[in-house]
Write an enzyme that holds these catalytic residues in place. Structure first.
Site, mmCIF file in Angstrom:
data_model
loop_
_atom_site.group_PDB
_atom_site.id
_atom_site.type_symbol
_atom_site.label_atom_id
_atom_site.label_comp_id
_atom_site.label_asym_id
_atom_site.label_seq_id
_atom_site.Cartn_x
_atom_site.Cartn_y
_atom_site.Cartn_z
ATOM 1 N N THR A 1 12.175 -6.858 -10.953
ATOM 2 C CA THR A 1 11.507 -8.058 -11.193
ATOM 3 C C THR A 1 10.300 -8.405 -10.042
ATOM 4 O OG1 THR A 1 13.522 -8.839 -11.885
ATOM 5 C CG2 THR A 1 12.029 -10.687 -10.977
ATOM 6 N N CYS B 1 2.173 1.950 12.948
ATOM 7 C CA CYS B 1 3.202 2.814 12.892
ATOM 8 C C CYS B 1 3.466 3.457 14.012
ATOM 9 C CB CYS B 1 3.265 3.801 11.733
ATOM 10 S SG CYS B 1 2.350 2.995 10.084
ATOM 11 N N HIS C 1 -1.828 -7.733 2.363
ATOM 12 C CA HIS C 1 -1.906 -8.100 3.641
ATOM 13 C C HIS C 1 -2.966 -7.746 4.623
ATOM 14 C CE1 HIS C 1 0.103 -5.042 6.452
ATOM 15 N NE2 HIS C 1 0.442 -4.541 5.086
ATOM 16 N N GLN D 1 -8.004 -0.349 3.133
ATOM 17 C CA GLN D 1 -8.685 -0.825 4.358
ATOM 18 C C GLN D 1 -10.123 -1.061 3.646
ATOM 19 O OE1 GLN D 1 -7.791 -1.804 7.023
ATOM 20 N NE2 GLN D 1 -5.755 -0.766 7.623
ATOM 21 N N GLY E 1 0.905 -1.179 -0.054
ATOM 22 C CA GLY E 1 0.163 -0.086 -0.026
ATOM 23 C C GLY E 1 0.880 1.570 0.092
ATOM 24 N N THR E 2 1.986 1.151 0.719
ATOM 25 C CA THR E 2 2.718 2.557 0.746
ATOM 26 C C THR E 2 3.283 2.762 -0.638
ATOM 27 O OG1 THR E 2 3.301 1.870 3.100
ATOM 28 C CG2 THR E 2 4.801 3.458 2.059
ATOM 29 N N ASN F 1 -8.256 3.770 8.455
ATOM 30 C CA ASN F 1 -7.787 2.763 9.109
ATOM 31 C C ASN F 1 -8.044 2.644 10.827
ATOM 32 O OD1 ASN F 1 -5.522 4.479 8.459
ATOM 33 N ND2 ASN F 1 -4.327 3.641 9.947
ATOM 34 N N SER G 1 -3.620 -3.315 -0.965
ATOM 35 C CA SER G 1 -2.625 -3.969 -0.111
ATOM 36 C C SER G 1 -3.150 -5.249 0.123
ATOM 37 C CB SER G 1 -2.019 -3.254 1.012
ATOM 38 O OG SER G 1 -0.995 -3.800 1.789
HETATM 39 C C1 LIG Z 1 -5.129 3.186 4.803
HETATM 40 C C2 LIG Z 1 -3.432 2.547 4.661
HETATM 41 N N1 LIG Z 1 -2.911 2.926 3.709
HETATM 42 C C3 LIG Z 1 -1.745 2.570 3.464
HETATM 43 C C4 LIG Z 1 -1.032 1.545 4.138
HETATM 44 C C5 LIG Z 1 0.253 0.993 4.122
HETATM 45 O O1 LIG Z 1 0.169 -0.393 3.359
HETATM 46 P P1 LIG Z 1 1.333 -1.362 3.605
HETATM 47 O O2 LIG Z 1 1.451 -1.827 4.953
HETATM 48 O O3 LIG Z 1 0.997 -2.487 2.375
HETATM 49 O O4 LIG Z 1 2.629 -0.585 2.967
HETATM 50 C C6 LIG Z 1 -2.000 1.039 5.384
HETATM 51 C C7 LIG Z 1 -1.426 -0.121 6.404
HETATM 52 O O5 LIG Z 1 -1.663 0.245 7.504
HETATM 53 C C8 LIG Z 1 -3.318 1.504 5.345
HETATM 54 O O6 LIG Z 1 -3.852 1.223 6.740
#
Ligand SMILES: Cc1ncc(COP(=O)(O)O)c(C=O)c1O
Length: 385
Positions: free
Chosen positions: A237, A325, A201, A179, A70-71, A151, A199
């Site tokens: 890759t 985080c 996970h 989310q 996601g990041t 989130n 994302s």
């Molecule tokens: C709303 C939101 N965006 C982005 C992320 C980041 O995703 P990733 O952990 O896959 O980098 C998260 C993860 O906590 C999230 O909740």
């Protein structure tokens, strides 16, 4: 007894995801860019995952670009559009005060490079007002980025309405749907977005895999450059096993979306009613609807959230104080602060996020343990209830 109530931080892997990943790791080890049999086997795995993800969010497979999560998808959307649109003279970006750090910190970096950034406020409902966006939009707005669901509190934003207003002023629209994907129906066409992050996970897939949906024809520049992977939109890759696992998680998620959503909403409501009805001095943070079905964020008057988290962990129950985080630090939640809650409430709130595997018995176990834990913490701080 160990109970996991922190699914917005991450989720356990679906069994079939592990099986798919194991097969790919052991049998489909080829480089998907290679033309020989081994490479084509691996490429086939990527193609399958692209189709599954596209089907989950209503996109064409060719509109899906795999990322490391996601990041990276958020970074790609913001930095990629900023770079592509810079020559047009559009130098303004809009987001909200309750975005994930992946968006907020990236916007800070762009602001240091001369981009004007507006963050839309939210009130205690945790929902952005479309009129606030209309006021902020200007002729030089390049991109608006508003998360689909938050989130920490789970509130769902009126994305279709916001996207329509952005488009009316010629701006592109991105949503961080990390989310919501596989938790509620997500359809890129009815949302009307140009870009959408997800994302793996967060929906029972592996960590380190995600995707950015890029609507065909959207102006965006690659931020990872090198080879011609992902049709030159993201070099490197591909993590074939994790991407195949994400594809499998997408298939499973799509199959049980409605039924699992209903089940989780009922569990979440039972949990909320149990807390609010059983413990004085408690309140839910944010609007009750629209919300993702698995999330609640509750304030406990006179209780330090970090102490509650640790006390519950000692009872075998894993919850969170907000975004993963910020755990490990005593920083109050930027989301609750942005919603205008007083300092004490930003520091006495915990998030409970449910998922697959959680049961009524677990919720009742939690509700059984909670009063004594809260009363003990309150007695330490001298709060009487
Ligand atoms: C709303 C939101 N965006 C982005 C992320 C980041 O995703 P990733 O952990 O896959 O980098 C998260 C993860 O906590 C999230 O909740």
């Amino acid at each position: 007894m160990r109970i996991y109530f922190d699914h917005n931080a991450t989720t356990p892997l679906e069994r079939s995801v592990v099986e798919v990943m194991t097969t790919v790791l052991t049998e489909n080890f080829g480089n998907p860019s290679s033309v020989h049999y081994f490479g084509q086997q691996a490429k086939g795995r990527l193609d399958d995952a692209r189709i599954a993800l596209g089907a989950l969010i209503g996109a064409e497979p060719s509109e899906i670009v795999f990322t490391s999560g996601g990041t990276e998808a958020d970074n790609f959307a913001l930095r990629g559009v900023a770079e592509a649109l810079e020559p047009t003279g559009r130098r303004h970006l809009i987001a909200t005060t309750i975005e994930h750090e992946a968006v907020l910190v990236t916007l800070k970096a762009l602001a240091r490079r001369g981009w004007r950034v507006t963050l839309l406020p939210v009130d205690q409902t945790g929902i952005v007002k479309p009129d606030a966006l209309s006021e902020a939009l200007s002729d030089d707005t390049a991109l608006v980025s508003v998360m689909h669901a938050n989130n920490e509190i789970g509130t769902i934003q009126p994305i279709a309405e916001l996207a329509a207003r952005a488009h009316a002023r010629g701006a592109l629209f991105h949503t961080d749907a990390v989310q919501t994907v596989a938790k509620v129906p997500v359809d890129v066409r009815s949302l009307g977005v140009d870009l959408l992050s997800l994302s793996a996970h967060k929906f029972n897939g592996p960590k380190g895999a995600g995707a950015l949906y890029i609507k065909r024809g959207t102006r965006i520049t690659a931020i990872l450059t090198g080879g011609k992977h992902e049709r030159t939109r993201r070099a490197g890759t591909e993590n074939v096993a994790a991407i195949a696992g994400m594809g499998e998680a997408a298939k499973v998620g799509a199959g049980k979306l409605t039924q699992e959503g209903r089940r989780l909403a009922a569990l979440r409501d039972r949990l909320e009613q149990g807390i609010l009805g059983g413990l004085p001095g408690t309140a839910v943070n944010g609007s009750l609807a629209p919300r993702v079905p698995n999330t609640t964020n509750v304030s406990f008057e006179g209780v330090e959230a970090e102490s509650l988290l640790i006390a519950l962990d000692l009872e075998g129950i894993a919850v969170s104080t907000g975004s993963a985080c910020s755990s490990g630090t005593l920083e109050p939640s930027h989301v609750l602060r942005a919603m205008g809650f007083p300092a004490h409430r930003t520091q006495n709130s915990i998030r409970v996020s449910l998922g697959q595997g959680n049961t009524e018995e677990q919720v009742d176990y939690f509700l059984g343990k909670l009063p004594a834990v809260v009363q003990k913490l309150r007695s330490l701080t001298g709060v009487r209830r």
